[in-house]
Design a protein around this motif. Structure first.
Motif, PDB file in Angstrom:
ATOM      1  N   SER A   6       6.305  -0.093  -1.433  1.00  0.00           N
ATOM      2  CA  SER A   6       5.730  -1.331  -1.956  1.00  0.00           C
ATOM      3  C   SER A   6       6.179  -2.518  -1.097  1.00  0.00           C
ATOM      4  O   SER A   6       5.377  -3.393  -0.735  1.00  0.00           O
ATOM      5  CB  SER A   6       6.153  -1.512  -3.417  1.00  0.00           C
ATOM      6  OG  SER A   6       5.609  -2.683  -3.956  1.00  0.00           O
ATOM      7  N   PHE A   7       7.433  -2.546  -0.749  1.00  0.00           N
ATOM      8  CA  PHE A   7       8.013  -3.564   0.121  1.00  0.00           C
ATOM      9  C   PHE A   7       7.302  -3.584   1.477  1.00  0.00           C
ATOM     10  O   PHE A   7       6.946  -4.649   2.000  1.00  0.00           O
ATOM     11  CB  PHE A   7       9.511  -3.259   0.245  1.00  0.00           C
ATOM     12  CG  PHE A   7      10.276  -3.960   1.317  1.00  0.00           C
ATOM     13  CD1 PHE A   7      10.192  -5.334   1.505  1.00  0.00           C
ATOM     14  CD2 PHE A   7      11.146  -3.236   2.116  1.00  0.00           C
ATOM     15  CE1 PHE A   7      10.953  -5.967   2.489  1.00  0.00           C
ATOM     16  CE2 PHE A   7      11.912  -3.857   3.092  1.00  0.00           C
ATOM     17  CZ  PHE A   7      11.807  -5.231   3.283  1.00  0.00           C
ATOM     18  N   ALA A   8       7.038  -2.409   2.041  1.00  0.00           N
ATOM     19  CA  ALA A   8       6.381  -2.331   3.353  1.00  0.00           C
ATOM     20  C   ALA A   8       4.991  -2.951   3.316  1.00  0.00           C
ATOM     21  O   ALA A   8       4.613  -3.707   4.218  1.00  0.00           O
ATOM     22  CB  ALA A   8       6.300  -0.874   3.803  1.00  0.00           C
ATOM     23  N   PHE A   9       4.224  -2.645   2.274  1.00  0.00           N
ATOM     24  CA  PHE A   9       2.875  -3.207   2.184  1.00  0.00           C
ATOM     25  C   PHE A   9       2.924  -4.713   1.930  1.00  0.00           C
ATOM     26  O   PHE A   9       2.091  -5.461   2.443  1.00  0.00           O
ATOM     27  CB  PHE A   9       2.054  -2.479   1.126  1.00  0.00           C
ATOM     28  CG  PHE A   9       1.602  -1.127   1.584  1.00  0.00           C
ATOM     29  CD1 PHE A   9       0.506  -0.986   2.409  1.00  0.00           C
ATOM     30  CD2 PHE A   9       2.307   0.009   1.222  1.00  0.00           C
ATOM     31  CE1 PHE A   9       0.104   0.266   2.875  1.00  0.00           C
ATOM     32  CE2 PHE A   9       1.918   1.266   1.666  1.00  0.00           C
ATOM     33  CZ  PHE A   9       0.810   1.399   2.498  1.00  0.00           C
ATOM     34  N   ALA A  10       3.908  -5.174   1.171  1.00  0.00           N
ATOM     35  CA  ALA A  10       4.030  -6.609   0.903  1.00  0.00           C
ATOM     36  C   ALA A  10       4.415  -7.374   2.164  1.00  0.00           C
ATOM     37  O   ALA A  10       3.795  -8.394   2.496  1.00  0.00           O
ATOM     38  CB  ALA A  10       5.054  -6.858  -0.210  1.00  0.00           C
ATOM     39  N   CYS A  11       5.425  -6.916   2.879  1.00  0.00           N
ATOM     40  CA  CYS A  11       5.911  -7.710   4.009  1.00  0.00           C
ATOM     41  C   CYS A  11       5.037  -7.573   5.252  1.00  0.00           C
ATOM     42  O   CYS A  11       5.108  -8.422   6.138  1.00  0.00           O
ATOM     43  CB  CYS A  11       7.385  -7.425   4.309  1.00  0.00           C
ATOM     44  SG  CYS A  11       7.798  -5.804   4.907  1.00  0.00           S
ATOM     45  N   ASN A  12       4.171  -6.568   5.315  1.00  0.00           N
ATOM     46  CA  ASN A  12       3.232  -6.443   6.429  1.00  0.00           C
ATOM     47  C   ASN A  12       1.874  -7.065   6.112  1.00  0.00           C
ATOM     48  O   ASN A  12       0.971  -7.040   6.939  1.00  0.00           O
ATOM     49  CB  ASN A  12       3.056  -4.977   6.816  1.00  0.00           C
ATOM     50  CG  ASN A  12       4.176  -4.494   7.699  1.00  0.00           C
ATOM     51  OD1 ASN A  12       4.188  -4.744   8.894  1.00  0.00           O
ATOM     52  ND2 ASN A  12       5.149  -3.810   7.092  1.00  0.00           N
ATOM     53  N   GLY A  58      -1.754  -8.258  -1.880  1.00  0.00           N
ATOM     54  CA  GLY A  58      -2.110  -9.650  -1.639  1.00  0.00           C
ATOM     55  C   GLY A  58      -1.115 -10.200  -0.650  1.00  0.00           C
ATOM     56  O   GLY A  58      -0.156  -9.515  -0.281  1.00  0.00           O
ATOM     57  N   PRO A  59      -1.316 -11.420  -0.204  1.00  0.00           N
ATOM     58  CA  PRO A  59      -0.358 -12.008   0.729  1.00  0.00           C
ATOM     59  C   PRO A  59       1.057 -12.019   0.144  1.00  0.00           C
ATOM     60  O   PRO A  59       1.303 -12.608  -0.902  1.00  0.00           O
ATOM     61  CB  PRO A  59      -0.885 -13.437   0.919  1.00  0.00           C
ATOM     62  CG  PRO A  59      -2.336 -13.365   0.540  1.00  0.00           C
ATOM     63  CD  PRO A  59      -2.413 -12.322  -0.538  1.00  0.00           C
ATOM     64  N   GLY A  60       1.967 -11.283   0.795  1.00  0.00           N
ATOM     65  CA  GLY A  60       3.359 -11.256   0.358  1.00  0.00           C
ATOM     66  C   GLY A  60       3.631 -10.450  -0.890  1.00  0.00           C
ATOM     67  O   GLY A  60       4.710 -10.557  -1.466  1.00  0.00           O
ATOM     68  N   GLN A  61       2.692  -9.622  -1.306  1.00  0.00           N
ATOM     69  CA  GLN A  61       2.922  -8.830  -2.517  1.00  0.00           C
ATOM     70  C   GLN A  61       2.172  -7.498  -2.465  1.00  0.00           C
ATOM     71  O   GLN A  61       1.164  -7.372  -1.781  1.00  0.00           O
ATOM     72  CB  GLN A  61       2.497  -9.606  -3.751  1.00  0.00           C
ATOM     73  CG  GLN A  61       1.026  -9.936  -3.787  1.00  0.00           C
ATOM     74  CD  GLN A  61       0.640 -10.717  -5.027  1.00  0.00           C
ATOM     75  OE1 GLN A  61       1.398 -10.797  -5.981  1.00  0.00           O
ATOM     76  NE2 GLN A  61      -0.540 -11.286  -5.015  1.00  0.00           N
ATOM     77  N   ALA A  62       2.686  -6.530  -3.210  1.00  0.00           N
ATOM     78  CA  ALA A  62       2.038  -5.227  -3.313  1.00  0.00           C
ATOM     79  C   ALA A  62       2.553  -4.509  -4.556  1.00  0.00           C
ATOM     80  O   ALA A  62       3.711  -4.662  -4.940  1.00  0.00           O
ATOM     81  CB  ALA A  62       2.314  -4.382  -2.072  1.00  0.00           C
ATOM     82  N   THR A  63       1.666  -3.726  -5.165  1.00  0.00           N
ATOM     83  CA  THR A  63       2.014  -2.908  -6.326  1.00  0.00           C
ATOM     84  C   THR A  63       1.575  -1.480  -6.052  1.00  0.00           C
ATOM     85  O   THR A  63       0.407  -1.241  -5.728  1.00  0.00           O
ATOM     86  CB  THR A  63       1.326  -3.437  -7.597  1.00  0.00           C
ATOM     87  OG1 THR A  63       1.721  -4.796  -7.811  1.00  0.00           O
ATOM     88  CG2 THR A  63       1.688  -2.605  -8.808  1.00  0.00           C
ATOM     89  N   LEU A  64       2.520  -0.539  -6.188  1.00  0.00           N
ATOM     90  CA  LEU A  64       2.238   0.881  -5.999  1.00  0.00           C
ATOM     91  C   LEU A  64       2.671   1.650  -7.230  1.00  0.00           C
ATOM     92  O   LEU A  64       3.590   1.218  -7.945  1.00  0.00           O
ATOM     93  CB  LEU A  64       2.988   1.438  -4.785  1.00  0.00           C
ATOM     94  CG  LEU A  64       2.325   1.284  -3.412  1.00  0.00           C
ATOM     95  CD1 LEU A  64       2.258  -0.163  -2.985  1.00  0.00           C
ATOM     96  CD2 LEU A  64       3.043   2.122  -2.382  1.00  0.00           C
ATOM     97  N   GLU A  65       2.029   2.788  -7.448  1.00  0.00           N
ATOM     98  CA  GLU A  65       2.387   3.689  -8.556  1.00  0.00           C
ATOM     99  C   GLU A  65       2.686   5.073  -8.026  1.00  0.00           C
ATOM    100  O   GLU A  65       2.143   5.483  -6.991  1.00  0.00           O
ATOM    101  CB  GLU A  65       1.229   3.813  -9.550  1.00  0.00           C
ATOM    102  CG  GLU A  65       1.033   2.649 -10.447  1.00  0.00           C
ATOM    103  CD  GLU A  65      -0.087   2.868 -11.456  1.00  0.00           C
ATOM    104  OE1 GLU A  65      -0.187   2.031 -12.363  1.00  0.00           O
ATOM    105  OE2 GLU A  65      -0.847   3.859 -11.354  1.00  0.00           O
ATOM    106  N   MET A  66       3.518   5.799  -8.783  1.00  0.00           N
ATOM    107  CA  MET A  66       3.851   7.187  -8.452  1.00  0.00           C
ATOM    108  C   MET A  66       4.223   7.912  -9.739  1.00  0.00           C
ATOM    109  O   MET A  66       5.027   7.402 -10.533  1.00  0.00           O
ATOM    110  CB  MET A  66       5.030   7.221  -7.475  1.00  0.00           C
ATOM    111  CG  MET A  66       5.521   8.609  -7.098  1.00  0.00           C
ATOM    112  SD  MET A  66       6.971   8.538  -6.006  1.00  0.00           S
ATOM    113  CE  MET A  66       8.269   8.155  -7.190  1.00  0.00           C
ATOM    114  N   ARG A  67       3.653   9.081  -9.944  1.00  0.00           N
ATOM    115  CA  ARG A  67       4.024   9.927 -11.082  1.00  0.00           C
ATOM    116  C   ARG A  67       5.216  10.792 -10.695  1.00  0.00           C
ATOM    117  O   ARG A  67       5.242  11.376  -9.610  1.00  0.00           O
ATOM    118  CB  ARG A  67       2.855  10.807 -11.505  1.00  0.00           C
ATOM    119  CG  ARG A  67       3.184  11.711 -12.699  1.00  0.00           C
ATOM    120  CD  ARG A  67       1.987  12.511 -13.178  1.00  0.00           C
ATOM    121  NE  ARG A  67       0.925  11.642 -13.658  1.00  0.00           N
ATOM    122  CZ  ARG A  67       0.856  11.113 -14.886  1.00  0.00           C
ATOM    123  NH1 ARG A  67       1.816  11.355 -15.755  1.00  0.00           N
ATOM    124  NH2 ARG A  67      -0.151  10.344 -15.233  1.00  0.00           N
TER     125      ARG A  67
END
Length: 147
Positions: A70-76, A37-46
């Motif tokens: 996660s930071f990269a997807f949020a700030c872009n 979403g704008p300014g946010q992102a959630t990622l998962e990894m096993r």
């Protein structure tokens, strides 16, 4: 230049799709984008066996990479080319083989060309394993992904 043909959510999803298509590092580590979403992102990894260090716990570099992605997807997410200018990470608890780590990143501050983003990493039981703070720099007028 801002994307005026899409809603902010549509823009974040467009950036997610365009960036992830070329993100061999995140894909190679088995990361999955749960939400953007704008300014946010959630990622998962096993946590896989090849991610364990000599103490049989997840190497901190892999947790930092998950948070950084996660930071990269949020700030872009605004479709302005944005890169990390630095980050710090605090490890709170170990992650073990088979754990599913979730990195939830959200914007703390965005002013001019700089931003601050916090990412909490938790395991599948909701236990916090790390906290990450990223600092970003935006190259104004350049899109993160093509229209």
């Amino acid at each position: 230049m801002a994307d005026t043909t899409r809603t902010p959510q549509q823009t974040a999803e467009h950036v997610r799709d365009g960036m992830f298509a070329n993100d061999n590092a995140s894909k190679g580590l088995g990361m999955r984008i749960v939400e953007v979403g704008p300014g946010q992102a959630t990622l998962e990894m096993r946590v896989r066996p090849d991610m364990l260090n000599g103490h049989a716990i997840c190497h901190g570099g892999f947790m930092a990479t998950l948070a950084d992605s996660s930071f990269a997807f949020a700030c872009n997410s605004y479709n302005e080319l944005t890169v990390a200018s630095g980050f710090s990470i605090d490890f709170i608890a170990p992650a073990r083989e088979g754990d599913v780590l979730t990195a939830r990143c959200f914007e703390v501050s965005k002013a001019g060309r700089t931003g601050v983003y916090d990412t909490e990493i938790t395991n599948q039981r909701g236990e916090r394993v790390a906290m990450f703070r990223g600092r970003s720099y935006t190259a104004k007028g350049r899109p993160a992904v093509a229209a």
